[in-house]
Design a protein around this motif. Structure first.
Motif, PDB file in Angstrom:
ATOM      1  N   CYS A 326      19.750   2.348  22.386  1.00  0.00           N
ATOM      2  CA  CYS A 326      20.533   1.128  22.556  1.00  0.00           C
ATOM      3  C   CYS A 326      20.998   0.976  24.001  1.00  0.00           C
ATOM      4  CB  CYS A 326      21.721   1.149  21.600  1.00  0.00           C
ATOM      5  SG  CYS A 326      22.714  -0.364  21.605  1.00  0.00           S
ATOM      6  N   HIS A 327      21.318   2.089  24.665  1.00  0.00           N
ATOM      7  CA  HIS A 327      21.897   2.028  26.002  1.00  0.00           C
ATOM      8  C   HIS A 327      20.863   2.145  27.123  1.00  0.00           C
ATOM      9  CE1 HIS A 327      25.616   2.102  28.378  1.00  0.00           C
ATOM     10  NE2 HIS A 327      24.954   2.864  29.233  1.00  0.00           N
ATOM     11  N   PHE A 328      19.900   3.065  26.966  1.00  0.00           N
ATOM     12  CA  PHE A 328      18.947   3.349  28.040  1.00  0.00           C
ATOM     13  C   PHE A 328      17.543   2.797  27.776  1.00  0.00           C
ATOM     14  CE2 PHE A 328      22.046   6.902  28.237  1.00  0.00           C
ATOM     15  CZ  PHE A 328      22.519   6.707  29.535  1.00  0.00           C
ATOM     16  N   GLY A 329      17.268   2.366  26.540  1.00  0.00           N
ATOM     17  CA  GLY A 329      15.925   1.943  26.186  1.00  0.00           C
ATOM     18  C   GLY A 329      15.107   3.109  25.653  1.00  0.00           C
ATOM     19  N   ASP A 330      14.028   2.816  24.930  1.00  0.00           N
ATOM     20  CA  ASP A 330      13.275   3.894  24.281  1.00  0.00           C
ATOM     21  C   ASP A 330      12.239   4.548  25.189  1.00  0.00           C
ATOM     22  OD1 ASP A 330      11.407   1.887  24.405  1.00  0.00           O
ATOM     23  OD2 ASP A 330      11.183   1.663  22.238  1.00  0.00           O
ATOM     24  N   SER A 331      12.004   3.996  26.382  1.00  0.00           N
ATOM     25  CA  SER A 331      10.950   4.541  27.250  1.00  0.00           C
ATOM     26  C   SER A 331      11.310   5.900  27.845  1.00  0.00           C
ATOM     27  CB  SER A 331      10.630   3.555  28.384  1.00  0.00           C
ATOM     28  OG  SER A 331      11.770   3.350  29.214  1.00  0.00           O
ATOM     29  N   VAL A 332      12.614   6.228  27.893  1.00  0.00           N
ATOM     30  CA  VAL A 332      13.040   7.487  28.526  1.00  0.00           C
ATOM     31  C   VAL A 332      13.420   8.560  27.512  1.00  0.00           C
ATOM     32  CG1 VAL A 332      13.828   6.359  30.652  1.00  0.00           C
ATOM     33  CG2 VAL A 332      15.429   6.655  28.739  1.00  0.00           C
ATOM     34  N   ILE A 333      13.341   8.245  26.225  1.00  0.00           N
ATOM     35  CA  ILE A 333      13.848   9.164  25.201  1.00  0.00           C
ATOM     36  C   ILE A 333      13.095  10.495  25.196  1.00  0.00           C
ATOM     37  CG2 ILE A 333      14.164   9.517  22.723  1.00  0.00           C
ATOM     38  CD1 ILE A 333      16.176   7.635  24.032  1.00  0.00           C
ATOM     39  N   GLU A 334      11.766  10.457  25.227  1.00  0.00           N
ATOM     40  CA  GLU A 334      11.000  11.705  25.203  1.00  0.00           C
ATOM     41  C   GLU A 334      11.334  12.581  26.403  1.00  0.00           C
ATOM     42  OE1 GLU A 334       9.294  12.835  22.771  1.00  0.00           O
ATOM     43  OE2 GLU A 334       9.430  11.007  21.561  1.00  0.00           O
ATOM     44  N   GLU A 335      11.480  11.948  27.558  1.00  0.00           N
ATOM     45  CA  GLU A 335      11.817  12.700  28.778  1.00  0.00           C
ATOM     46  C   GLU A 335      13.194  13.335  28.673  1.00  0.00           C
ATOM     47  OE1 GLU A 335      11.316  13.979  32.883  1.00  0.00           O
ATOM     48  OE2 GLU A 335       9.921  13.280  31.343  1.00  0.00           O
ATOM     49  N   ILE A 336      14.149  12.580  28.152  1.00  0.00           N
ATOM     50  CA  ILE A 336      15.507  13.109  28.000  1.00  0.00           C
ATOM     51  C   ILE A 336      15.495  14.363  27.133  1.00  0.00           C
ATOM     52  CG2 ILE A 336      17.748  12.691  26.890  1.00  0.00           C
ATOM     53  CD1 ILE A 336      17.527   9.769  27.812  1.00  0.00           C
ATOM     54  N   PHE A 337      14.843  14.301  25.986  1.00  0.00           N
ATOM     55  CA  PHE A 337      14.932  15.424  25.057  1.00  0.00           C
ATOM     56  C   PHE A 337      14.004  16.578  25.425  1.00  0.00           C
ATOM     57  CE2 PHE A 337      17.179  12.253  22.579  1.00  0.00           C
ATOM     58  CZ  PHE A 337      18.252  13.006  22.158  1.00  0.00           C
ATOM     59  N   ASP A 338      12.965  16.314  26.174  1.00  0.00           N
ATOM     60  CA  ASP A 338      12.162  17.417  26.692  1.00  0.00           C
ATOM     61  C   ASP A 338      12.981  18.239  27.685  1.00  0.00           C
ATOM     62  OD1 ASP A 338       9.558  18.762  26.795  1.00  0.00           O
ATOM     63  OD2 ASP A 338       9.528  18.107  28.890  1.00  0.00           O
ATOM     64  N   ARG A 339      13.697  17.563  28.557  1.00  0.00           N
ATOM     65  CA  ARG A 339      14.568  18.265  29.519  1.00  0.00           C
ATOM     66  C   ARG A 339      15.739  18.946  28.801  1.00  0.00           C
ATOM     67  NH1 ARG A 339      14.889  15.482  35.179  1.00  0.00           N
ATOM     68  NH2 ARG A 339      12.885  14.441  35.363  1.00  0.00           N
ATOM     69  N   TYR A 340      16.282  18.241  27.813  1.00  0.00           N
ATOM     70  CA  TYR A 340      17.431  18.784  27.076  1.00  0.00           C
ATOM     71  C   TYR A 340      17.048  20.071  26.354  1.00  0.00           C
ATOM     72  CZ  TYR A 340      21.762  18.423  24.307  1.00  0.00           C
ATOM     73  OH  TYR A 340      22.997  18.642  23.739  1.00  0.00           O
ATOM     74  N   LYS A 341      15.861  20.095  25.768  1.00  0.00           N
ATOM     75  CA  LYS A 341      15.365  21.298  25.096  1.00  0.00           C
ATOM     76  C   LYS A 341      15.335  22.472  26.070  1.00  0.00           C
ATOM     77  CE  LYS A 341      11.060  21.736  25.130  1.00  0.00           C
ATOM     78  NZ  LYS A 341       9.602  21.488  24.965  1.00  0.00           N
TER      79      LYS A 341
END
Length: 366
Positions: A326-341
Motif C-alpha cells: 500500500c505504501h511502497f508499491g509491489d515492485s520492491v517487495i521481493e527485494e525488501i524481504f530478500d534483504r530482510y532475510k
C-alpha cells in the motif's frame, strides 16, 4: 489502514507462516484449560458462546476452538451431563480470508467427532468481520473471548509521528513526541477495546488476551523494537541506493504497540469493568531452536539459522506485506524481504532473539 494478514494458500500466506503464533497459543493452553473448566463447572450451561478475535485464517484459526470444545465434552462425560450447544464467533478485519475458514468447517466437525469417538454437541459458526476497536457482538452475548497475537496491532498509525525519520516504529532515536503519540494511541485503542468487550460479555464471563509486550518501562528499548529496527535498516539502505524514495520511508510507520505490564494494568483499572485474575509474562524465540546454547558451531547450525532467517522473514511478510504494498508499491517487495532475510540470518546467528509476550486473564465484573 491497509493492514491484513496474507490470505490464500500461497507461500507468503499467513496460513503457511504462522508457526510462531501457534507456539504462543500452545504456551497459554494451561491457562485456557483452567478458565474453561471453571466456566463449565460453575455454570453447567446448556449453551456456550465463544469468540476468537483476530482469528485470521489457516491452521491456527480453529485450534483454540477445538481445544475448548474437546475439554467441555470431556467434562460433560465426567459429570454425566448433556453436551451444550456451541456458538462460535470468528472475528477479523473484513479483508480476512473467511472463505477458507468456512470451507474447512465440515472437516473440522468430522475430525472432532472422530477424536471424541462420539457426536459432540451442536456447533454453530459465525464469521464476524470488522475491527475489534468497536462493538462487534450483541450485549451480554458471550461467555468467553480469546485473542492471541492481535491486540498489539493499533487501529491506525498514531497522529503526529511525521518526524520519526529513519525509523518505522519506536527506537532510541525516535523523538519524545513520537513515543508519546504511540502510547496515547495504545491507551485510546485498548480502553475502547475493553469498553466494548465489557458490554458483550455476560457477567462473570472471561477473556484471555495474549499480546507481544515488553518487560521494561521504556518503549524504545531493543527488547521490543529489534524486529522493526532491522526492517528499518533494510529500507534505509534501499533509500541510499535510490530504490525507495526517502519521503516514502519518512512517512511510513508500523501501527503496533508492545505494552509493558504496568501500561496494560493501568488501562484495565481505568476502564473498570474487569478484574485481573492472572497476568503471565513469557518469552518465545524468533526461531524454532529452543536449545540455542546447545547447538554446535558448524554447518548444521549455519543451515538452521539460514532456514530460520527465511522463516522469520516469511512470518513478518505474511503480517505486513499488505501495508508495504500500500505504501511502497509491489515492485520492491521481493527485494525488501530478500534483504530482510539476510539481515535476520546475521542477527539470529549472533544472539538469542526473542519476543516477550503478556497474557491477561480478565473476568467481567458484576
Amino acid at each position: 489502514m491497509g493492514l491484513h494478514m496474507n490470505g490464500s494458500a500461497e507461500e507468503v500466506s499467513y496460513a503457511k507462516n504462522s508457526s510462531l503464533q501457534r507456539k504462543v497459543i500452545s504456551v497459554t493452553k494451561p491457562l485456557r484449560d483452567e478458565v474453561i473448566t471453571n466456566l463449565y463447572c460453575n455454570t453447567l450451561p446448556k449453551s456456550l458462546a465463544i469468540a476468537d478475535l483476530g482469528c485470521s485464517s489457516g491452521p491456527n484459526t480453529l485450534l483454540v476452538i477445538s481445544e475448548f470444545i474437546k475439554l467441555v465434552e470431556n467434562l460433560c462425560r465426567k459429570f454425566n451431563k448433556k453436551s451444550p450447544e456451541y456458538k462460535v464467533f470468528m472475528n477479523d478485519r473484513s479483508e480476512n480470508d473467511f472463505n477458507s475458514i468456512f470451507m474447512s468447517l465440515d472437516t473440522f466437525k468430522e475430525t472432532l467427532d472422530h477424536e471424541m469417538k462420539t457426536q459432540i454437541g451442536p456447533c454453530y459458526f459465525f464469521g464476524v468481520p470488522g475491527s475489534f476497536y468497536g462493538r462487534i457482538f450483541p450485549d451480554k452475548s458471550l461467555h468467553f473471548i480469546h485473542s492471541s497475537s492481535s491486540v498489539h496491532w493499533l487501529s491506525k498509525v498514531p497522529d503526529g509521528v511525521d518526524n520519526n525519520k529513519g525509523n518505522i516504529y519506536l527506537s532510541s532515536t525516535s523523538p519524545s513526541n513520537v513515543l508519546k503519540a504511540y502510547y496515547k494511541q495504545f491507551q485510546r485503542d485498548f480502553s475502547l477495546f475493553l469498553e466494548c468487550r465489557a458490554q458483550e460479555l455476560v457477567e462473570g464471563g472471561s477473556m484471555i488476551l495474549t499480546v507481544i509486550g515488553r518487560k521494561n518501562d521504556d518503549p524504545s528499548i531493543q527488547e521490543s523494537c529489534c524486529i522493526w529496527g532491522l526492517m528499518a535498516i533494510v529500507l534505509n539502505d534501499m533509500v541510499l541506493q535510490g530504490i525507495i524514495d526517502e519521503e516514502k520511508l519518512d512517512t511510513f510507520n508500523i501501527p503496533t504497540y508492545y505494552p509493558s505490564p504496568s501500561e496494560v494494568n493501568i488501562e484495565v483499572l481505568k476502564e473498570g469493568s474487569f478484574a485481573i485474575n492472572k497476568r503471565e509474562i513469557f518469552e518465545v524465540n524468533w526461531n524454532d531452536l529452543d536449545c540455542w546454547e546447545a547447538l554446535d558451531i558448524g554447518s548444521e547450525m549455519s543451515k538452521s539459522f539460514k532456514d530460520n532467517g527465511y522463516n522469520m522473514a516469511q512470518c513478518i511478510r505474511a503480517a505486513i506485506e499488505s501495508l508495504l504494498i500500500c505504501h511502497f508499491g509491489d515492485s520492491v517487495i521481493e527485494e525488501i524481504f530478500d534483504r530482510y532475510k539476510n539481515i535476520l540470518n546475521d542477527r539470529m546467528s549472533k544472539e538469542r532473539t526473542k519476543f516477550t509476550y503478556l497474557t491477561l486473564l480478565l473476568t467481567r465484573k458484576p
